[in-house]
Design a protein around this motif. Sequence first.
Motif, mmCIF file in Angstrom:
data_model
loop_
_atom_site.group_PDB
_atom_site.id
_atom_site.type_symbol
_atom_site.label_atom_id
_atom_site.label_comp_id
_atom_site.label_asym_id
_atom_site.label_seq_id
_atom_site.Cartn_x
_atom_site.Cartn_y
_atom_site.Cartn_z
ATOM 1 N N SER A 138 0.837 -1.190 0.000
ATOM 2 C CA SER A 138 0.000 0.000 0.000
ATOM 3 C C SER A 138 0.873 1.240 0.000
ATOM 4 O O SER A 138 2.026 1.211 0.463
ATOM 5 C CB SER A 138 -0.923 -0.003 1.227
ATOM 6 N N VAL A 139 0.314 2.340 -0.501
ATOM 7 C CA VAL A 139 1.044 3.601 -0.573
ATOM 8 C C VAL A 139 0.055 4.752 -0.425
ATOM 9 O O VAL A 139 -1.061 4.696 -0.932
ATOM 10 C CB VAL A 139 1.830 3.709 -1.906
ATOM 11 N N VAL A 140 0.459 5.789 0.322
ATOM 12 C CA VAL A 140 -0.276 7.041 0.423
ATOM 13 C C VAL A 140 0.741 8.173 0.440
ATOM 14 O O VAL A 140 1.946 7.938 0.567
ATOM 15 C CB VAL A 140 -1.179 7.109 1.678
ATOM 16 N N ALA A 141 0.269 9.406 0.337
ATOM 17 C CA ALA A 141 1.165 10.564 0.364
ATOM 18 C C ALA A 141 0.517 11.693 1.140
ATOM 19 O O ALA A 141 -0.708 11.869 1.115
ATOM 20 C CB ALA A 141 1.499 11.023 -1.053
ATOM 21 N N SER A 142 1.342 12.489 1.823
ATOM 22 C CA SER A 142 0.848 13.606 2.622
ATOM 23 C C SER A 142 0.795 14.876 1.790
ATOM 24 O O SER A 142 1.201 14.905 0.617
ATOM 25 C CB SER A 142 1.744 13.806 3.840
ATOM 26 N N GLN A 143 0.301 15.955 2.401
ATOM 27 C CA GLN A 143 0.167 17.228 1.699
ATOM 28 C C GLN A 143 1.502 17.739 1.182
ATOM 29 O O GLN A 143 1.578 18.365 0.128
ATOM 30 C CB GLN A 143 -0.452 18.267 2.643
ATOM 31 N N ASP A 144 2.585 17.494 1.930
ATOM 32 C CA ASP A 144 3.889 17.995 1.512
ATOM 33 C C ASP A 144 4.596 17.047 0.543
ATOM 34 O O ASP A 144 5.749 17.279 0.181
ATOM 35 C CB ASP A 144 4.784 18.277 2.726
ATOM 36 N N GLY A 145 3.936 15.992 0.116
ATOM 37 C CA GLY A 145 4.510 15.077 -0.859
ATOM 38 C C GLY A 145 5.258 13.898 -0.280
ATOM 39 O O GLY A 145 5.756 13.049 -1.039
ATOM 40 N N THR A 146 5.368 13.811 1.043
ATOM 41 C CA THR A 146 6.016 12.650 1.649
ATOM 42 C C THR A 146 5.236 11.392 1.296
ATOM 43 O O THR A 146 4.006 11.359 1.372
ATOM 44 C CB THR A 146 6.097 12.797 3.172
ATOM 45 N N ILE A 147 5.957 10.347 0.909
ATOM 46 C CA ILE A 147 5.357 9.096 0.455
ATOM 47 C C ILE A 147 5.527 8.046 1.546
ATOM 48 O O ILE A 147 6.627 7.862 2.072
ATOM 49 C CB ILE A 147 6.027 8.619 -0.849
ATOM 50 N N PHE A 148 4.435 7.349 1.872
ATOM 51 C CA PHE A 148 4.454 6.307 2.894
ATOM 52 C C PHE A 148 4.125 4.969 2.242
ATOM 53 O O PHE A 148 3.132 4.863 1.516
ATOM 54 C CB PHE A 148 3.451 6.623 4.002
ATOM 55 N N VAL A 149 4.944 3.961 2.523
ATOM 56 C CA VAL A 149 4.801 2.649 1.892
ATOM 57 C C VAL A 149 4.785 1.571 2.972
ATOM 58 O O VAL A 149 5.644 1.560 3.861
ATOM 59 C CB VAL A 149 5.961 2.375 0.913
ATOM 60 N N SER A 150 3.813 0.651 2.888
ATOM 61 C CA SER A 150 3.802 -0.515 3.784
ATOM 62 C C SER A 150 4.408 -1.692 3.037
ATOM 63 O O SER A 150 4.043 -1.970 1.895
ATOM 64 C CB SER A 150 2.381 -0.843 4.230
ATOM 65 N N ASP A 151 5.352 -2.368 3.682
ATOM 66 C CA ASP A 151 5.981 -3.549 3.089
ATOM 67 C C ASP A 151 5.707 -4.738 4.012
ATOM 68 O O ASP A 151 6.232 -4.814 5.121
ATOM 69 C CB ASP A 151 7.476 -3.335 2.915
ATOM 70 N N ALA A 152 4.877 -5.680 3.534
ATOM 71 C CA ALA A 152 4.439 -6.791 4.373
ATOM 72 C C ALA A 152 5.582 -7.714 4.755
ATOM 73 O O ALA A 152 5.651 -8.197 5.891
ATOM 74 C CB ALA A 152 3.339 -7.575 3.662
ATOM 75 N N ASP A 153 6.485 -7.995 3.817
ATOM 76 C CA ASP A 153 7.593 -8.899 4.115
ATOM 77 C C ASP A 153 8.588 -8.287 5.092
ATOM 78 O O ASP A 153 9.122 -8.973 5.967
ATOM 79 C CB ASP A 153 8.313 -9.301 2.829
ATOM 80 N N LEU A 154 8.833 -6.987 4.941
ATOM 81 C CA LEU A 154 9.755 -6.321 5.857
ATOM 82 C C LEU A 154 9.114 -6.056 7.215
ATOM 83 O O LEU A 154 9.823 -5.842 8.204
ATOM 84 C CB LEU A 154 10.225 -4.990 5.259
ATOM 85 N N GLY A 155 7.796 -6.040 7.274
ATOM 86 C CA GLY A 155 7.104 -5.720 8.519
ATOM 87 C C GLY A 155 7.294 -4.276 8.926
ATOM 88 O O GLY A 155 7.321 -3.957 10.116
ATOM 89 N N LYS A 156 7.374 -3.380 7.922
ATOM 90 C CA LYS A 156 7.669 -1.978 8.207
ATOM 91 C C LYS A 156 6.813 -1.061 7.343
ATOM 92 O O LYS A 156 6.371 -1.433 6.255
ATOM 93 C CB LYS A 156 9.143 -1.667 7.954
ATOM 94 N N VAL A 157 6.623 0.158 7.847
ATOM 95 C CA VAL A 157 6.111 1.262 7.044
ATOM 96 C C VAL A 157 7.247 2.257 6.885
ATOM 97 O O VAL A 157 7.917 2.622 7.867
ATOM 98 C CB VAL A 157 4.891 1.929 7.695
ATOM 99 N N ILE A 158 7.482 2.672 5.655
ATOM 100 C CA ILE A 158 8.654 3.479 5.319
ATOM 101 C C ILE A 158 8.199 4.813 4.753
ATOM 102 O O ILE A 158 7.280 4.867 3.928
ATOM 103 C CB ILE A 158 9.527 2.748 4.282
ATOM 104 N N ALA A 159 8.835 5.889 5.188
ATOM 105 C CA ALA A 159 8.557 7.219 4.658
ATOM 106 C C ALA A 159 9.684 7.625 3.709
ATOM 107 O O ALA A 159 10.875 7.453 4.018
ATOM 108 C CB ALA A 159 8.440 8.232 5.793
ATOM 109 N N TYR A 160 9.288 8.157 2.545
ATOM 110 C CA TYR A 160 10.229 8.638 1.540
ATOM 111 C C TYR A 160 9.938 10.102 1.233
ATOM 112 O O TYR A 160 8.789 10.564 1.330
ATOM 113 C CB TYR A 160 10.087 7.845 0.237
ATOM 114 N N SER A 161 10.962 10.797 0.795
ATOM 115 C CA SER A 161 10.781 12.161 0.323
ATOM 116 C C SER A 161 10.021 12.130 -1.004
ATOM 117 O O SER A 161 9.893 11.071 -1.630
ATOM 118 C CB SER A 161 12.139 12.826 0.113
ATOM 119 N N PRO A 162 9.513 13.291 -1.479
ATOM 120 C CA PRO A 162 8.844 13.314 -2.783
ATOM 121 C C PRO A 162 9.724 12.804 -3.920
ATOM 122 O O PRO A 162 9.205 12.313 -4.924
ATOM 123 C CB PRO A 162 8.495 14.797 -2.976
#
Length: 350
Positions: A138-162
Amino acid sequence: MTPKLKLCGWKGWALVAAAFLTASCAPAYKARFDMTSSRGIVWPGKPEKPRVVYLWSLQDVAGEQGKGGLLAAAAGEEEVSDPQRSPVLLRPQGVYADEERLYVADPGAGRVTVVDRKTMDVMQILDTDTVSLSYPLSVVASQDGTIFVSDADLGKVIAYSPGGKFLRYFEGEIQRPAGLAIDRRRGIVYVVDTMGHTVYRYGTDGKRLGSIGRRGEGDGEFNYPTYAFADRKGQLYVTDFLNFRVQMFHPDGTFAGKLGLQGDSYDALDKPKGVAADSEGNIYIVDDGKDMVKIFDREGRLLLFFGGTGHGYGDFYLPTGIFIDDKNMIYVADTVNMRIQAFQLLGGNQ
């Protein structure tokens, strides 16, 4: 302007992938919307008044430069040795859109594809020095363009810059993160932990704010939840997969309602997956047991369904994620058909 990410220095791969990227530094690649049957397919059909219309599909994320290798692979002449370099979507499951970009979580390719909706430039989020995506759901993004990704195998949610640069992990243990939803106005990211039977509330800074639910069958309890959606008022919708229902929650996390019955009839849920809501308050549930999207009112009455099993425009084959934007455009991850399909709700602001 949102910065574009150019990924350089990748190792060798099969010839089909070479049509997608060169061994030095990747040029800008273009996505291509297939609008062949745009606005020619509607639900319901005549003589009823149309309520949903098909717009386009997205499969090709390398434009003309990737087509030759793709056709060769389809003919059995080549084999893609590295799915992350595929010129097409492989098994998209998560989809999100804002005014500037379209985001696709593709666990089949082990990447997140980001398409600039004006220029059609493609950015692929694959690997950084800190993290390599494995099974992004899954993926969503905030107002400032930060991208959030859920990775099931890693067991993590990761934030990326735009621009696709790793920023941080979300804090705390998550057993198997699946669906993400974001309340942009309140700055809340919801993380569905399928194996933990819980939905976590986070700030966009990755700090945990609390949780919703535990395992069970009662109101506010879950049995393997999967997908989620937050509407413009901040209400949260969660697919409670093995309870065969969708539950709704207020922005503070308190229980607000539920809908859905188990069964294989059209007004019941067989295999509920993605969930979303339009501006009229209607609730859309992807039922991949029926290869369709079912639209319910808030009392749980079936209003309409669209799609059906197949490979043509407007058909689905084991669809999963869904997202509805502020203009009531509907995006569906048509997973086994290897594409995103877009539809428009006719009514409301139309």
